[in-house]
Design an enzyme around this catalytic site. Sequence first.
Site, mmCIF file in Angstrom:
data_model
loop_
_atom_site.group_PDB
_atom_site.id
_atom_site.type_symbol
_atom_site.label_atom_id
_atom_site.label_comp_id
_atom_site.label_asym_id
_atom_site.label_seq_id
_atom_site.Cartn_x
_atom_site.Cartn_y
_atom_site.Cartn_z
ATOM 1 N N HIS A 111 0.805 -1.225 0.000
ATOM 2 C CA HIS A 111 0.000 0.000 0.000
ATOM 3 C C HIS A 111 0.845 1.287 0.000
ATOM 4 C CE1 HIS A 111 -3.502 -2.397 0.188
ATOM 5 N NE2 HIS A 111 -3.640 -2.516 1.486
ATOM 6 N N HIS A 115 -9.303 2.452 0.715
ATOM 7 C CA HIS A 115 -9.319 1.315 1.627
ATOM 8 C C HIS A 115 -10.446 1.431 2.668
ATOM 9 C CE1 HIS A 115 -7.859 -2.215 3.507
ATOM 10 N NE2 HIS A 115 -6.647 -2.163 2.996
ATOM 11 N N GLU A 124 -11.943 -3.231 -2.542
ATOM 12 C CA GLU A 124 -10.997 -2.233 -3.048
ATOM 13 C C GLU A 124 -10.820 -2.408 -4.553
ATOM 14 O OE1 GLU A 124 -7.378 -2.643 -0.325
ATOM 15 O OE2 GLU A 124 -8.740 -4.204 0.318
HETATM 16 C C1 BGC Z 1 -4.822 -6.320 1.939
HETATM 17 C C2 BGC Z 1 -4.535 -7.087 3.193
HETATM 18 C C3 BGC Z 1 -3.836 -6.180 4.132
HETATM 19 C C4 BGC Z 1 -4.695 -5.000 4.420
HETATM 20 C C5 BGC Z 1 -3.943 -4.030 5.280
HETATM 21 C C6 BGC Z 1 -5.689 -5.166 2.292
HETATM 22 O O1 BGC Z 1 -5.898 -4.400 1.161
HETATM 23 O O2 BGC Z 1 -5.445 -7.101 0.977
HETATM 24 O O3 BGC Z 1 -3.728 -8.201 2.929
HETATM 25 O O4 BGC Z 1 -3.478 -6.817 5.312
HETATM 26 O O5 BGC Z 1 -5.013 -4.369 3.229
HETATM 27 O O6 BGC Z 1 -4.759 -3.388 6.104
#
Ligand code: BGC
Length: 346
Positions: free
Chosen positions: A102, A175, A310
Amino acid sequence: MSAEKISVGKTGIETYSISNDNGIKAEIITYGARLHRLFVPDKKGNPVDILAGFDTAEGYKGENPYFNAVIGRVANRIGNAEFTLNGKYYKLAENDGKNCLHGGKEGFDRKIFTANLPCNKPNTVELSYVSPDGEEGFPGKLSLTVSYTITDDNALKISYKAVSDADTVFNPTNHAYFNLDGDFMSVLDHELFIDSDTITVSDENLICTGETVNVKNTPFDFTVPKPIGKDIKIPHVYFDNARGGYDFNYVLDKSRNKKLPVAYALSHKTGIKMEVYTDCPCIQLYTGNFLDGTLPCRRSCGYQSTLCLETQSFPNACNVSSFPSTVLKKGEEFFSETAYVFSIEK
Ligand code: BGC
């Protein structure tokens, strides 16, 4: 109908509110360009806040799993936090073991955006951020504007516009952590539909390997709507890799009718139905398997108490040549839009 600035916090984080006349209201903060609260009327007309989060805007500065934030530059995991572009090797910040998750250590979720209420666009707040060349290891200076709008027909629209001064890779998402019951107890009773029977295979560290697999008639199949919890206990190595839940990227059909939803979630308790529309090639289903209820959230967010849908491009695409490219060429305009549309179960 309104769009207004409602507060400025001690640390300079601003909070904005946008709403329509049907009782849908979002609060958005400049820290991470994130949704703070989202109120949707339930079947009795009572407002329900369907987002996980903290009491105050400052709360997000502490530990949190990207609650409701804009994610960038690249959503999901980049294996070994590295990639090669135009023959040049780039090393990224490692923040998930050896991988980059991310956007890195300080992704867009940790940046203060500049907000603007455009007078020609009703119920809209625009948030801009310029990511310097080399930030978290990514090349090019990238200028991003994220726009949130609440429409009269009960959509929360999120659009991303970006341009870079050098070739780079870019794959933003939002998210948001939803619980349509509004009580943040569990999402396992939510009914879920996803218009895809294909997921990208990921390894034990949740890195997409480049393979895709057809999941029709398996526990991962939501083409026929079912409660999220229905098949979640069926033993499967994919569930083992994802801490006992869903954390998978579904590939959407390129030739689909974009006027139709790619997914919906529905709470029979509140009657709230949330459809997802997007121009993105994929959608990640994540059922909050890394949550454990220890964060000081405004409602306790335990294991599998929330749901993320997402919209994104293929994860790890910068290392998988068979995946559609996430390269954003110098000077090219990036645009993408996702809408979460609310209604009451019929
Ligand atoms: C991912 C997860 C991750 C989370 C983090 C999600 O978008 O798919 O694997 O742990 O984000 O908060």
